[in-house]
Structure formats: C-alpha cells, structure tokens
Design a protein around this motif. Sequence first.
Motif, PDB file in Angstrom:
ATOM      1  N   VAL A   9      -9.390 -16.413 -14.470  1.00  0.00           N
ATOM      2  CA  VAL A   9      -9.321 -14.681 -14.386  1.00  0.00           C
ATOM      3  C   VAL A   9      -8.431 -14.298 -13.235  1.00  0.00           C
ATOM      4  O   VAL A   9      -8.421 -14.852 -12.328  1.00  0.00           O
ATOM      5  N   PRO A  10      -7.840 -13.179 -13.303  1.00  0.00           N
ATOM      6  CA  PRO A  10      -7.007 -12.561 -12.294  1.00  0.00           C
ATOM      7  C   PRO A  10      -8.068 -12.299 -11.402  1.00  0.00           C
ATOM      8  O   PRO A  10      -9.168 -11.923 -11.137  1.00  0.00           O
ATOM      9  N   PRO A  11      -7.219 -12.489  -9.982  1.00  0.00           N
ATOM     10  CA  PRO A  11      -8.142 -12.194  -8.550  1.00  0.00           C
ATOM     11  C   PRO A  11      -8.855 -11.064  -8.526  1.00  0.00           C
ATOM     12  O   PRO A  11     -10.172 -11.054  -8.015  1.00  0.00           O
ATOM     13  N   SER A  12      -8.252  -9.913  -9.078  1.00  0.00           N
ATOM     14  CA  SER A  12      -8.919  -8.726  -8.856  1.00  0.00           C
ATOM     15  C   SER A  12     -10.074  -8.564  -9.692  1.00  0.00           C
ATOM     16  O   SER A  12     -11.131  -7.701  -9.572  1.00  0.00           O
ATOM     17  N   GLN A  13     -10.389  -9.557 -10.739  1.00  0.00           N
ATOM     18  CA  GLN A  13     -11.556  -9.480 -11.539  1.00  0.00           C
ATOM     19  C   GLN A  13     -12.595 -10.501 -11.459  1.00  0.00           C
ATOM     20  O   GLN A  13     -13.634 -10.796 -11.966  1.00  0.00           O
ATOM     21  N   SER A  20       5.688 -10.035  -4.122  1.00  0.00           N
ATOM     22  CA  SER A  20       4.876  -9.013  -5.007  1.00  0.00           C
ATOM     23  C   SER A  20       3.814  -8.461  -4.191  1.00  0.00           C
ATOM     24  O   SER A  20       3.528  -9.072  -3.184  1.00  0.00           O
ATOM     25  N   THR A  21       3.681  -7.362  -4.522  1.00  0.00           N
ATOM     26  CA  THR A  21       2.670  -6.461  -3.843  1.00  0.00           C
ATOM     27  C   THR A  21       1.310  -6.461  -4.809  1.00  0.00           C
ATOM     28  O   THR A  21       0.456  -5.805  -4.616  1.00  0.00           O
ATOM     29  N   SER A  22       1.139  -7.484  -5.806  1.00  0.00           N
ATOM     30  CA  SER A  22       0.156  -7.520  -6.736  1.00  0.00           C
ATOM     31  C   SER A  22      -0.749  -8.604  -6.345  1.00  0.00           C
ATOM     32  O   SER A  22      -0.148  -9.801  -6.522  1.00  0.00           O
ATOM     33  N   TRP A  23      -2.181  -8.418  -6.153  1.00  0.00           N
ATOM     34  CA  TRP A  23      -3.119  -9.534  -5.849  1.00  0.00           C
ATOM     35  C   TRP A  23      -3.113 -10.523  -7.143  1.00  0.00           C
ATOM     36  O   TRP A  23      -3.143 -11.641  -7.126  1.00  0.00           O
ATOM     37  N   ASP A  24      -2.684  -9.989  -8.281  1.00  0.00           N
ATOM     38  CA  ASP A  24      -2.864 -10.717  -9.599  1.00  0.00           C
ATOM     39  C   ASP A  24      -1.713 -11.619  -9.644  1.00  0.00           C
ATOM     40  O   ASP A  24      -1.379 -12.289 -10.700  1.00  0.00           O
ATOM     41  N   GLN A  47      -0.637 -14.016   1.465  1.00  0.00           N
ATOM     42  CA  GLN A  47      -0.380 -12.619   1.608  1.00  0.00           C
ATOM     43  C   GLN A  47      -1.725 -11.807   1.453  1.00  0.00           C
ATOM     44  O   GLN A  47      -1.691 -10.481   1.815  1.00  0.00           O
ATOM     45  N   GLY A  48      -2.720 -12.159   1.320  1.00  0.00           N
ATOM     46  CA  GLY A  48      -4.124 -11.726   1.294  1.00  0.00           C
ATOM     47  C   GLY A  48      -4.343 -10.949   0.217  1.00  0.00           C
ATOM     48  O   GLY A  48      -3.343 -10.892  -0.883  1.00  0.00           O
ATOM     49  N   PRO A  49      -5.383 -10.339  -0.147  1.00  0.00           N
ATOM     50  CA  PRO A  49      -5.947  -9.483  -1.370  1.00  0.00           C
ATOM     51  C   PRO A  49      -5.075  -8.333  -1.400  1.00  0.00           C
ATOM     52  O   PRO A  49      -5.230  -7.930  -2.465  1.00  0.00           O
ATOM     53  N   GLN A  50      -4.471  -8.009  -0.412  1.00  0.00           N
ATOM     54  CA  GLN A  50      -3.664  -6.678  -0.787  1.00  0.00           C
ATOM     55  C   GLN A  50      -2.142  -7.150  -1.072  1.00  0.00           C
ATOM     56  O   GLN A  50      -1.201  -6.271  -1.340  1.00  0.00           O
ATOM     57  N   SER A  51      -1.935  -8.542  -1.077  1.00  0.00           N
ATOM     58  CA  SER A  51      -0.702  -8.917  -1.303  1.00  0.00           C
ATOM     59  C   SER A  51       0.394  -8.217  -0.419  1.00  0.00           C
ATOM     60  O   SER A  51       1.255  -7.804  -1.014  1.00  0.00           O
ATOM     61  N   LEU A  52       0.200  -8.566   0.948  1.00  0.00           N
ATOM     62  CA  LEU A  52       1.095  -7.738   2.001  1.00  0.00           C
ATOM     63  C   LEU A  52       2.434  -8.726   2.035  1.00  0.00           C
ATOM     64  O   LEU A  52       2.573  -9.473   2.919  1.00  0.00           O
ATOM     65  N   PHE A  53       3.316  -8.399   1.099  1.00  0.00           N
ATOM     66  CA  PHE A  53       4.581  -8.932   1.108  1.00  0.00           C
ATOM     67  C   PHE A  53       5.297  -8.804   2.197  1.00  0.00           C
ATOM     68  O   PHE A  53       5.504  -7.709   2.712  1.00  0.00           O
ATOM     69  N   GLY A  54       5.761  -9.841   3.110  1.00  0.00           N
ATOM     70  CA  GLY A  54       6.649  -9.785   4.251  1.00  0.00           C
ATOM     71  C   GLY A  54       5.902  -9.271   5.383  1.00  0.00           C
ATOM     72  O   GLY A  54       6.501  -9.194   6.571  1.00  0.00           O
ATOM     73  N   ALA A  85       7.908   6.022 -10.028  1.00  0.00           N
ATOM     74  CA  ALA A  85       8.721   5.039 -10.291  1.00  0.00           C
ATOM     75  C   ALA A  85       8.710   3.911  -8.976  1.00  0.00           C
ATOM     76  O   ALA A  85       8.881   2.743  -8.938  1.00  0.00           O
ATOM     77  N   PHE A  86       8.820   4.747  -7.850  1.00  0.00           N
ATOM     78  CA  PHE A  86       8.649   4.079  -6.570  1.00  0.00           C
ATOM     79  C   PHE A  86       7.520   3.134  -6.338  1.00  0.00           C
ATOM     80  O   PHE A  86       7.490   1.895  -5.995  1.00  0.00           O
ATOM     81  N   TYR A  87       6.201   3.800  -6.642  1.00  0.00           N
ATOM     82  CA  TYR A  87       4.990   3.015  -6.596  1.00  0.00           C
ATOM     83  C   TYR A  87       4.693   2.187  -7.561  1.00  0.00           C
ATOM     84  O   TYR A  87       3.851   1.193  -7.454  1.00  0.00           O
ATOM     85  N   HIS A  88       5.314   2.091  -8.394  1.00  0.00           N
ATOM     86  CA  HIS A  88       5.060   1.170  -9.835  1.00  0.00           C
ATOM     87  C   HIS A  88       5.182  -0.189  -9.271  1.00  0.00           C
ATOM     88  O   HIS A  88       4.996  -1.000  -9.990  1.00  0.00           O
ATOM     89  N   SER A  89       6.165  -0.559  -8.269  1.00  0.00           N
ATOM     90  CA  SER A  89       6.445  -1.873  -7.814  1.00  0.00           C
ATOM     91  C   SER A  89       5.000  -2.308  -7.229  1.00  0.00           C
ATOM     92  O   SER A  89       5.070  -3.647  -7.037  1.00  0.00           O
ATOM     93  N   LEU A  90       4.168  -1.763  -6.943  1.00  0.00           N
ATOM     94  CA  LEU A  90       3.040  -2.135  -6.325  1.00  0.00           C
ATOM     95  C   LEU A  90       2.153  -3.115  -7.498  1.00  0.00           C
ATOM     96  O   LEU A  90       1.356  -4.013  -6.957  1.00  0.00           O
ATOM     97  N   ASN A  91       2.358  -3.020  -8.733  1.00  0.00           N
ATOM     98  CA  ASN A  91       1.833  -3.608  -9.972  1.00  0.00           C
ATOM     99  C   ASN A  91       2.590  -4.757 -10.396  1.00  0.00           C
ATOM    100  O   ASN A  91       2.006  -5.359 -11.637  1.00  0.00           O
ATOM    101  N   LEU A  92       3.782  -5.111 -10.004  1.00  0.00           N
ATOM    102  CA  LEU A  92       4.690  -6.145 -10.647  1.00  0.00           C
ATOM    103  C   LEU A  92       4.879  -7.214  -9.944  1.00  0.00           C
ATOM    104  O   LEU A  92       4.786  -7.475  -8.791  1.00  0.00           O
ATOM    105  N   CYS A  93       4.579  -8.470 -10.907  1.00  0.00           N
ATOM    106  CA  CYS A  93       5.280  -9.796 -10.293  1.00  0.00           C
ATOM    107  C   CYS A  93       6.720  -9.802 -10.283  1.00  0.00           C
ATOM    108  O   CYS A  93       7.338  -8.954 -10.728  1.00  0.00           O
TER     109      CYS A  93
END
Length: 437
Positions: A11-15, A97-101, A142-149, A265-273
């Motif tokens: 199950v994805p971490p967010s769920q 990535s900045t996606s927890w999943d 990177q933790g639950p917020q997926s804090l890349f970098g 389009a800029f914020y879309h990267s938040l959801n991508l692997c």
Amino acid sequence: MGIYVYAEKPVPPSQDPFFQPPAGFENQAPGSVLRIQELPSLSLAIYTRYQNVKHAYQILYRTADGLGAPTATVTTILVPYNADNSKMVTYQAMQASTSWDCSTSFTLRKTHDLPALVAQVELLALDSLLERGWYLNLPDYQGPQSLFGIGAMGGHAILDGVRAAVGASDHIGLDPHVSIQLWGYSVGALATGWATYIQKTYAPELNIVGVFMGGTPVNVNVTLATVNEGLYSGLAFTSYNSVALQYPNVSAYLDSVLLPEKKDAFYHSLNLCFPEMVRTYAFQDISTYFNRPDYLDSPLLSNILDDISLSNKIMPPHIPIFMYHASMDPVTPFRVIPAVYDEWCKNGASIELIEDQLGDHQSMYVTGLPNMIIHMEQGFNRTTNNSTQQPITPTCSHRKVLTSLLEPKALKVLGKGLKGALDGIFSFPLGPKHASN
C-alpha cells in the motif's frame, strides 16, 4: 514498540497505516522504534521477480526534519542467509522525488512498475553486499514530505535509522555493537555526507567505521545550474519544490515570482517519481517559469541553497571517507570537488578520492561499485582487527584513474557482483554459502 501485521499487497505510504506515527511520538527520543513489521522473504521486487533474503523488516521510527522538528519515517532492514550480525551497511537510495509514494520502502515492493525501476536496479547492486553476509539498512531518509536534497533531514533520518535498527536488535538479530558503514550515490551521497557531518554531535554513540560517497552534489547551486535545460532538468523543479516544502518563506517567495500560467506545471513535480519527472521536464529551462530573470538572486533562496550544501561544511576526522567521481560527470560537476576535498583535508578529514577519467554520472555508479566494495571490506576488516578501537590517523589522497574497473581485484569483485545480481533476479537465496564465524 508495536508489532504490525504485514499487508500482503503493498500500500502506498500515504495510505498505509503502518507509516502513520502513533499519538505522542514527538515525545520519544530520536531513533526510538515506534512500530515494526516483518515482510515475507520474497517481497522485494525487481520488476517481475522477487529477492530471496532470510528476513526483511520495516521499522517506523522517530527522527527530525531539516529544521529539527519531530517527524517519523521508515527504514527497511534486509537480513541475508548466514548473516554476519556484527556488520551493517546503511544505503541511501537515489530517490529524486518529492512524492512520499516514491519512497524506497514502497518502490522496492512493487512489481510491473516502471517508476519503481530505478530503486529496484539499485537493489541488484546491493545484492553484492548481501552475498557477503552484511545486514542492509535502507532508510526513507527524505521523510514523509520526501524532502529531496534537504541535507539535515537526510542526516537526521540516516543516523536515527541506525539507532532504530540497534534499538530493535533483539527482534532483528543484530549485534547491538554492530559496525556500520554509510553509502550513498548522487543525492544519496549528499544525505550520507550530512550524516557524516553531524554524527559526532547528533549520534556520537554509533559505531560508524566508514563512509562512501559517489557522484556527490557537494554544491547544490552548481548542480541545479548544471542540470537546467538538460535531460535531468527536472531535478531543479524537484529541488526548488522540496526547499519550499521545508521552508514556508521560500514557498511564499517562489509563488510570488512564478508566472501564473506556469504554476500548475511547476508544482506538478511534487507528485512524480524520478522516471516520470525526467520525462516531464527534460530539456526545459526552469527560468522560463518565472517573471524575473534574477529569481535565484534572492538572498533568501541563495542562502538556503548554500546552507543545505556540503561545500561549506567541515568533515570530522574520526571516520574514513571514500569518494569516487567521474571527471566528466554532467550532473554533479567534478570541477567543484577538488576545492571541497582540499578544505576538508586541511581541517583534518581522512579522505581517499578516486577520479575516473572515463564514464559519467550514470556509468560511474556501476564502474565504481567493485572498488568501493573492496574498500568497504577493508573497513570492516580494519574494525575487526582493531579490537582496541584506536582512532585513525587522518590521511588524504586524490588519485586519477582511467577507470575504477582497472583497480586491483575490481574485475573479480565485479564478477562476483554479477553473480549476486543473477541470484537476486532468479530468487536464489542471497548470502554467503557458509555461516560467518
């Protein structure tokens, strides 16, 4: 510590309720085990195949984000057959990535999934370590917020993940006095470097005997400028979004200078692997998303990017560091490495730097692997033979080689690594043939 019942279908971490920390976890000490579950031994995927390890555990533990606020994340512990419980490698995956999943703990368990394939290819490299009988610790650093970098987040999560593994030693069969080596490549090396930088003050009780950093983005500003308009330009989008997640004032600033028609389009990267991010933003110029060409000149943004970099930090003298980097790396340019190396060495660090004349950022991960494993074995042997744990004598060396594959014994280790990868692909038991003494 709660024992959790594993859900057969990942199950994805967010769920997944396993990833949700219990009430009051903030009051626990950093590294405290909050929850633990054992996975089936055949639960770690390489696309359509499964790895065969003796045990696989996941531990939810308390840590801190880049600003020191309490948070919780998960580490995955792999135990090979005939394991040597006195040796453990903590590996920081290349989670861009900045996606927890997209976290390692989840992507390693998904089949038939291309976005997860990068982490699963890394797992093939890790099979070489399992074949040597070493425990593997794979934190979602990177933790639950997926804090890349965000280096401090990574440093905290890595060290607290080791604390959690030691804290669960009775459950997972680990020697509580285990010798630990840290390894990371690319963004994983950035987090590894931060863990090394803060270890003496944050987690001095841990027995870290070696650090391995490959393709390290020591200067975040330089790396982001380099990748812009290239194949990996999406790394810039992901990085700025990550900084905004950790620093609300940066979020407000970026929102104020983004072109309204480009915000989605800029914020879309938040959801991508990572694979999806590459495909979406390849060869784009991030500056075209902003309403002013000097958007990076803001002291607020530039100071934070400097702060999360390693280039202005001082490495401690008590842990040997092995660095490997390609001269022609197009993602994390080598040109900034020598000055950082000189500064670290001048301040007492012990570093061996290998500069490959051939290869690039991607190929160096593979060609540098055998030589790195040789040095990792030497690190564990040095610890075993140094029963009095005498401090090391700091030394530094920078060597240029045509390719690390030509280093002594490297090709032999590569052959053994290929066998380990095949064992992993075909679900053969991973680990040495005989129990360690």
